[in-house]
Design an enzyme around this catalytic site. Structure first.
Site, short mmCIF file in Angstrom:
data_model
loop_
_atom_site.label_atom_id
_atom_site.label_comp_id
_atom_site.label_asym_id
_atom_site.label_seq_id
_atom_site.Cartn_x
_atom_site.Cartn_y
_atom_site.Cartn_z
NE ARG A 123 -4.04 -1.99 1.98
CZ ARG A 123 -3.92 -3.09 2.71
NH1 ARG A 123 -2.94 -3.21 3.58
NH2 ARG A 123 -4.79 -4.07 2.56
CE LYS A 145 -0.13 13.89 -14.79
NZ LYS A 145 -0.35 14.43 -16.15
CD GLU A 187 8.09 16.30 -22.63
OE1 GLU A 187 7.53 17.30 -22.17
OE2 GLU A 187 7.49 15.25 -22.95
CE LYS A 229 5.94 17.36 -14.10
NZ LYS A 229 5.95 16.18 -14.89
CD GLU A 239 -3.21 16.75 -16.33
OE1 GLU A 239 -2.18 16.15 -16.04
OE2 GLU A 239 -3.75 16.70 -17.44
NE ARG A 243 1.17 16.99 -13.22
CZ ARG A 243 1.76 16.19 -12.35
NH1 ARG A 243 1.42 16.23 -11.08
NH2 ARG A 243 2.70 15.34 -12.72
CG ASN A 247 -0.86 17.17 -20.89
OD1 ASN A 247 0.10 16.43 -20.72
ND2 ASN A 247 -1.91 17.16 -20.10
CG HIS A 250 2.08 16.10 -24.36
ND1 HIS A 250 2.91 17.20 -24.32
CD2 HIS A 250 2.76 15.10 -23.73
CE1 HIS A 250 4.03 16.88 -23.69
NE2 HIS A 250 3.97 15.62 -23.33
CG HIS A 254 -0.74 11.67 -26.36
ND1 HIS A 254 -1.43 12.27 -25.34
CD2 HIS A 254 0.52 11.47 -25.88
CE1 HIS A 254 -0.63 12.43 -24.29
NE2 HIS A 254 0.54 11.94 -24.59
CG HIS A 268 6.77 11.29 -25.32
ND1 HIS A 268 5.41 11.32 -25.55
CD2 HIS A 268 7.00 12.23 -24.37
CE1 HIS A 268 4.85 12.22 -24.77
NE2 HIS A 268 5.79 12.79 -24.04
#
Ligand code: GLY
Length: 371
Positions: A123, A145, A187, A229, A239, A243, A247, A250, A254, A268
């Protein structure tokens, strides 16, 4: 330049990102204060293990920390259920407990998978990120993330689980293939474009030196990116709003990654760079910014020898309609509408939910005709 410390202030989940040359060799000293007993488990990939693992293990053992390590196969396909299960079971076999430390030592794939394993193991156990790619240092290792890909899509299963510490060793970037370094640079450029015009000016001047190996330039670019960041994550950890600016580029990226199979045709960070150029072009067509902004974005990416246009992606691409349909499958779709990050100028990005799909389709069709 010494070691810079960028705090990520999240109350009880606060931590520091430490940035500097030689941090892997200091990892034992850096991590020891966080240990309740001197035991750690490293998960890495085979490429990083061959290049750097012995040094990290020696640094930890020099401080009396007992260490075990597991090297997963390199590559995006590792970031799925099979290697995730292997990582969790291996950690249990190593008898890693909540007072111990897991170390994610690698690029974005390792960081995301090991972070998620740490989130669910017993956990939740603590973990340290030691990112070894530019992309992981400036983006994926910071902000908590974590997750894996499934047959349904990328990063669809995961958790927010903040690390206890992030160590970004600038020297490790010297062993990256130039293409991977430049992909990570996509990035870095994103941060200037989304919120700091002065940083974009600095990148226009210093990007070539950074790519050629200048350590001070790399250090500053990682620090500034992480500062940006950290600020965004502090204001919007999960987010709900700001946040999403991370993206930028992105939504296009994607779709292009899906169309090219998440492989060698388009990395990427390369997709992010092309996506940023498209997002600025789209912003200009919507009358949000002057033509100068997309022209500068494209000129800088070109000067860096990066992919800029759809024409720079090798092999066939699907039609503009098919690409827009792929965007529709993105997990950030809200109520069936496409979400884009657009800009009023360099450093002035915002979230837009109401972009006419015909305009996106037209932009992509033009790009495809240029191929
Ligand atoms: N990579 C995007 C984020 O961390 O939110």
């Amino acid at each position: 330049m010494g070691i810079d410390v960028v705090p990520v202030a999240l109350g009880a989940r606060s931590y520091e990102v430490r940035i500097g040359a030689g941090l892997i060799d200091r990892a034992g000293a850096e991590i020891t204060p966080f240990l309740r007993r001197k035991k750690a488990a490293i998960i890495t990939d085979e490429t990083v293990a061959a290049a750097h693992l012995a040094r990290l293990v020696a640094a930890l053992e020099a401080e009396g920390i007992s260490v075990s390590s597991l090297a997963l196969p390199p590559g995006e396909s590792t970031k799925g259920w099979a290697q995730f299960a292997r990582a969790v079971e291996w950690l249990l076999e190593q008898k890693i407990e909540r007072r111990d430390m897991v170390i994610a030592f690698g690029g974005g794939v390792v960081g995301d998978l090991v972070g998620f394993a740490s989130a669910v193991m017993r956990r939740g156990v603590r973990f340290v990120q030691i990112p070894t790619t530019l992309l992981a240092q400036v983006d994926s290792s910071v902000g908590g993330k974590t997750g894996i890909n499934t047959a349904q899509g990328k990063n669809l299963v995961g958790a927010f689980h903040q690390p206890t510490l992030v160590l970004a060793d600038i020297d490790v970037l010297a062993s990256l293939p130039p293409r991977d370094l430049l992909a990570g640079y996509g990035e870095v450029v994103k941060y200037g474009l989304l919120g700091d015009a002065a940083f974009f000016d600095w990148l226009e001047l210093n990007g070539p030196a950074l790519a050629a190996g200048d350590r001070d330039a790399r250090h500053y670019a990682v620090k500034r990116s992480v500062q940006m960041k950290a600020g965004i994550v502090e204001r919007d950890e999960t987010e709900e709003g700001e946040r999403a600016l991370l993206n930028l580029g992105h939504t296009f990226c994607h779709a292009l990654e899906k169309a090219t199979g998440y492989g060698d045709r388009l990395l990427h960070g390369e997709g992010v760079a092309i996506g940023c150029a498209l997002a600025f072009e789209l912003s200009q067509r919507l009358g949000l910014c002057s033509q100068e902004a997309p022209s500068r974005v494209r000129a800088h990416l070109r000067a860096m020898g990066m992919k800029v246009d759809l024409a720079d992606i090798p092999g066939d691409l699907p039609s503009a309609e098919a690409l827009v349909a792929l965007m529709g499958q993105d997990k950030k779709v809200v109520d069936g509408r496409l979400r884009f990050i657009l800009a009023r100028g360099i450093g002035e990005a915002f979230v837009a939910d109401d972009v006419p799909p015909e305009l996106v389709m037209g932009l992509l069709a033009e790009g495809l005709r240029g191929r």
